[in-house]
Design a protein around this motif. Structure first.
Motif, PDB file in Angstrom:
ATOM      1  N   ALA A   1      -3.541   4.039  -5.027  1.00 23.70           N
ATOM      2  CA  ALA A   1      -2.654   3.070  -4.379  1.00 23.70           C
ATOM      3  C   ALA A   1      -1.869   3.683  -3.231  1.00 23.70           C
ATOM      4  O   ALA A   1      -1.879   3.174  -2.100  1.00 23.70           O
ATOM      5  N   LEU A   2      -1.181   4.794  -3.484  1.00 23.92           N
ATOM      6  CA  LEU A   2      -0.319   5.378  -2.448  1.00 23.92           C
ATOM      7  C   LEU A   2      -1.116   6.074  -1.356  1.00 23.92           C
ATOM      8  O   LEU A   2      -0.748   6.033  -0.178  1.00 23.92           O
ATOM      9  N   SER A   3      -2.224   6.727  -1.705  1.00 26.69           N
ATOM     10  CA  SER A   3      -3.020   7.377  -0.665  1.00 26.69           C
ATOM     11  C   SER A   3      -3.729   6.333   0.192  1.00 26.69           C
ATOM     12  O   SER A   3      -3.873   6.494   1.410  1.00 26.69           O
ATOM     13  N   PHE A   4      -4.158   5.239  -0.443  1.00 27.60           N
ATOM     14  CA  PHE A   4      -4.757   4.113   0.273  1.00 27.60           C
ATOM     15  C   PHE A   4      -3.735   3.548   1.261  1.00 27.60           C
ATOM     16  O   PHE A   4      -4.033   3.295   2.437  1.00 27.60           O
ATOM     17  N   PHE A   5      -2.508   3.364   0.778  1.00 28.35           N
ATOM     18  CA  PHE A   5      -1.430   2.816   1.614  1.00 28.35           C
ATOM     19  C   PHE A   5      -1.160   3.705   2.824  1.00 28.35           C
ATOM     20  O   PHE A   5      -1.090   3.225   3.959  1.00 28.35           O
ATOM     21  N   ALA A   6      -1.019   5.013   2.596  1.00 29.78           N
ATOM     22  CA  ALA A   6      -0.718   5.933   3.702  1.00 29.78           C
ATOM     23  C   ALA A   6      -1.841   5.936   4.735  1.00 29.78           C
ATOM     24  O   ALA A   6      -1.593   5.999   5.946  1.00 29.78           O
ATOM     25  N   THR A   7      -3.088   5.870   4.253  1.00 29.99           N
ATOM     26  CA  THR A   7      -4.229   5.857   5.165  1.00 29.99           C
ATOM     27  C   THR A   7      -4.289   4.573   5.964  1.00 29.99           C
ATOM     28  O   THR A   7      -4.524   4.574   7.173  1.00 29.99           O
ATOM     29  N   ALA A   8      -4.076   3.436   5.282  1.00 25.68           N
ATOM     30  CA  ALA A   8      -4.205   2.130   5.937  1.00 25.68           C
ATOM     31  C   ALA A   8      -3.100   1.891   6.958  1.00 25.68           C
ATOM     32  O   ALA A   8      -3.326   1.257   7.996  1.00 25.68           O
TER      33      ALA A   8
ATOM     34  N   LEU B   1      -2.571  -2.678  -6.134  1.00 26.59           N
ATOM     35  CA  LEU B   1      -1.216  -2.169  -5.917  1.00 26.59           C
ATOM     36  C   LEU B   1      -1.024  -1.733  -4.467  1.00 26.59           C
ATOM     37  O   LEU B   1       0.064  -1.902  -3.896  1.00 26.59           O
ATOM     38  N   ASN B   2      -2.062  -1.194  -3.852  1.00 29.25           N
ATOM     39  CA  ASN B   2      -1.990  -0.844  -2.433  1.00 29.25           C
ATOM     40  C   ASN B   2      -1.655  -2.073  -1.596  1.00 29.25           C
ATOM     41  O   ASN B   2      -0.833  -1.999  -0.672  1.00 29.25           O
ATOM     42  N   GLY B   3      -2.278  -3.203  -1.909  1.00 30.09           N
ATOM     43  CA  GLY B   3      -1.978  -4.437  -1.185  1.00 30.09           C
ATOM     44  C   GLY B   3      -0.535  -4.874  -1.369  1.00 30.09           C
ATOM     45  O   GLY B   3       0.134  -5.300  -0.415  1.00 30.09           O
ATOM     46  N   ILE B   4      -0.019  -4.746  -2.592  1.00 26.58           N
ATOM     47  CA  ILE B   4       1.364  -5.136  -2.875  1.00 26.58           C
ATOM     48  C   ILE B   4       2.344  -4.238  -2.114  1.00 26.58           C
ATOM     49  O   ILE B   4       3.302  -4.710  -1.487  1.00 26.58           O
ATOM     50  N   ILE B   5       2.092  -2.927  -2.150  1.00 26.66           N
ATOM     51  CA  ILE B   5       2.952  -1.979  -1.435  1.00 26.66           C
ATOM     52  C   ILE B   5       2.904  -2.251   0.072  1.00 26.66           C
ATOM     53  O   ILE B   5       3.928  -2.234   0.755  1.00 26.66           O
ATOM     54  N   GLY B   6       1.705  -2.517   0.579  1.00 28.29           N
ATOM     55  CA  GLY B   6       1.553  -2.789   2.002  1.00 28.29           C
ATOM     56  C   GLY B   6       2.332  -4.011   2.451  1.00 28.29           C
ATOM     57  O   GLY B   6       3.016  -3.982   3.482  1.00 28.29           O
ATOM     58  N   LEU B   7       2.264  -5.098   1.673  1.00 30.61           N
ATOM     59  CA  LEU B   7       2.992  -6.314   2.025  1.00 30.61           C
ATOM     60  C   LEU B   7       4.503  -6.098   1.952  1.00 30.61           C
ATOM     61  O   LEU B   7       5.261  -6.687   2.718  1.00 30.61           O
TER      62      LEU B   7
END
Length: 508
Positions: free
Chosen positions: A48-55, A268-274
């Motif tokens: 989730a968090l690594s996906f978020f940082a990359t995106a 969770l990555n989507g939730i964090i991103g939003l």
């Protein structure tokens, strides 16, 4: 003195990232799966968090705040908000499936399901995608690093330094190092930039006062629907499909230790991103009041951090901001290298390479791809614009056969190849026509609207005209533990047997 403190914190932070790379290097790298997919042992929170940082990267931080400032409106939300929303679709369609797969790259999965020529046709577009993206990331990192050191080093020098740092920990630790550095960067970035946005509003007298001052400067600043609905619809149609074929993101899910971790982490990555997206929009809007005369809007975020945060917090936030840009670079660097190693070197040049040889070539390729992309960005910067069409080509050509790999066993190899070639080819051709005409949407049509419909038509049309290749679909399902695909394939095979006309042997 302030800049010296911040620069010191940034240096300590970077050394910490290199330390993580060295730690995983000491643990050892067993094989390609270990180097490119973290040994398929990543838990949901790491994904989730690594996906978020990359995106998020440069575009979702400094880019989004700069776009808000320049447009005097938060309508820039749609470009990233829709992309982040699409991660929920990725989680639904692929979140449970990709962790089961046994391949390193998407083109290798296409060969398993279809044939070698389909894989070979997809690889160049992925490489073009990564080369153009990496070039842009190096230049963005150079801009921020040069600013942090008060222009003591040039943007070119800073870009080289940033590229070397990213490459160093990527080479040492592979995907494990990349995911853990991204995890730390994602946490600091989320918390730090929200603090910056909140303190920025307080600096203008609170929420009500800040919004009032911003709207005095730009009346439509907070009108989310000031953009034409046709443009919003265009973002939906182009961005959502793109996320389903972006290997740099999907390899995060492929690294998951279980289907549950892949699905939960992506969701969770989507939730964090939003939850994060309002931050750069708020900072860009505040910049309309605080930095009305700023020459480079991309520096609003770092300048605001230095002006209103305590020195130690500004140092941490700015280090994380620079690292967030790097976090996209390391992911695309690793993903592009996997295409070179797995899809070209091992597939065609040295199929008998042992594990040590594979790891060594992977590390050499990471360095080589960094040098090549950095050289293009610095020596011939305009070429980045010319090869960025690799991204839209993936959507126009790869998307349909890729999703059909998991959901439609009736698809044939010829259908996959021709839908990919023609769909990607038309997309690229339309992009080139628009480029020379000075527009990204020639005749009002995005290139994806040209290539993708033809790809869909060819894939399903050719497949239905040919004999099914259920045995290939069944073999793929069993190799990758895709139970749903196996059930669909067996059901289709049984229905096909029932529809066959009786033969002479059957009537005897």
């Amino acid at each position: 003195m302030v800049r010296e403190i911040i620069a010191g914190i940034v240096i300590v932070y970077i050394l910490g990232m290199l330390g993580i790379g060295y730690y995983f290097h000491q643990k050892g790298i067993a094989d390609l799966e270990d180097f490119f997919l973290a040994g398929k042992g990543a838990p949901w929170y790491l994904i989730a968090l690594s996906f978020f940082a990359t995106a998020i990267g440069a575009g979702g931080t400094i880019g989004l705040s700069a776009s808000t400032f320049e447009a005097e409106s938060i309508t820039a939300f749609w470009s990233y908000g829709i992309a982040i929303f699409s991660f929920f679709i990725v989680a639904f369609l692929l979140g449970h499936k990709l962790p089961k797969t046994r391949n390193i790259t998407l083109p290798s999965m296409l060969e398993d399901r279809y044939d070698e020529k389909t894989r070979a046709a997809a690889v160049p577009f992925y490489l073009l995608r990564f080369i153009s993206t990496l070039g842009a990331q190096w230049l963005a990192a150079g801009t921020i690093i040069s600013f942090l050191f008060a222009d003591a080093i040039t943007v070119t020098e800073a870009a080289i330094i940033g590229a070397i740092i990213i490459t160093a920990y990527t080479v040492m630790g592979g995907m494990s190092a990349v995911m853990w550095t991204d995890f730390i960067q994602g946490c600091i970035l989320f918390v730090g930039l929200w603090l910056l946005a909140i303190i920025g509003m307080m600096n203008l007298g609170g929420f009500s006062s800040a919004t009032s001052q911003v709207t005095d400067v730009a009346p439509q600043a907070f009108d989310l629907f000031a953009m034409k609905w046709t443009l919003i619809a265009g973002y939906v149609v182009t961005l959502v499909p793109t996320m389903l074929v972006r290997q740099g993101y999907l390899q995060r899910i492929m690294s998951a230790k279980s289907p549950r971790d892949g699905f939960v982490g992506t969701t969770l990555n989507g939730i964090i991103g939003l939850a994060f997206i309002p931050v750069p929009l708020i900072i860009g809007a505040i910049g309309l009041v605080m930095y009305a005369d700023i020459q480079n809007p991309q520096l609003i975020m770092p300048q605001m951090a230095m002006d209103i945060l305590p020195d130690w917090l500004a140092g941490v936030v700015l280090a994380a901001l620079a690292a967030a840009i790097m976090s996209s670079g390391d992911s695309f660097l690793l993903s592009g290298s996997s295409n070179v190693v797995d899809d070209i070197y091992i597939r065609y040049l040295n199929p008998e390479a042992g594990r040590d040889e594979q790891t060594r070539i992977s590390q050499i390729t990471v360095v080589g791809l960094m040098i090549f992309s950095l050289g293009l960005a610095l020596v011939v910067p305009g070429i980045i614009d010319l090869i960025v069409f690799g991204a839209v080509a993936l959507t126009g050509g790869v998307l349909v056969p890729w999703l059909a790999t998991f959901y439609w066993p009736r698809g044939t190899s010829d259908a996959a190849f021709w839908s990919l070639i023609v769909g990607a080819g038309l997309t690229v051709a339309w992009w080139w026509i628009g480029y020379f005409a000075g527009t990204s949407e020639y005749m009002g049509l995005h290139p994806v609207f040209i290539g993708l419909p033809m790809s869909i038509l060819l894939f399903f049309g050719i497949s239905l005209m040919q004999e099914p290749e259920y045995e290939k679909a069944l073999a793929t399902a069993r190799k990758h533990n895709l139970e749903d695909l196996e059930r669909k394939t067996k059901r289709a095979m049984n229905q096909g047997e029932q529809r066959k006309p009786p033969t002479i042997e059957d009537t005897d």
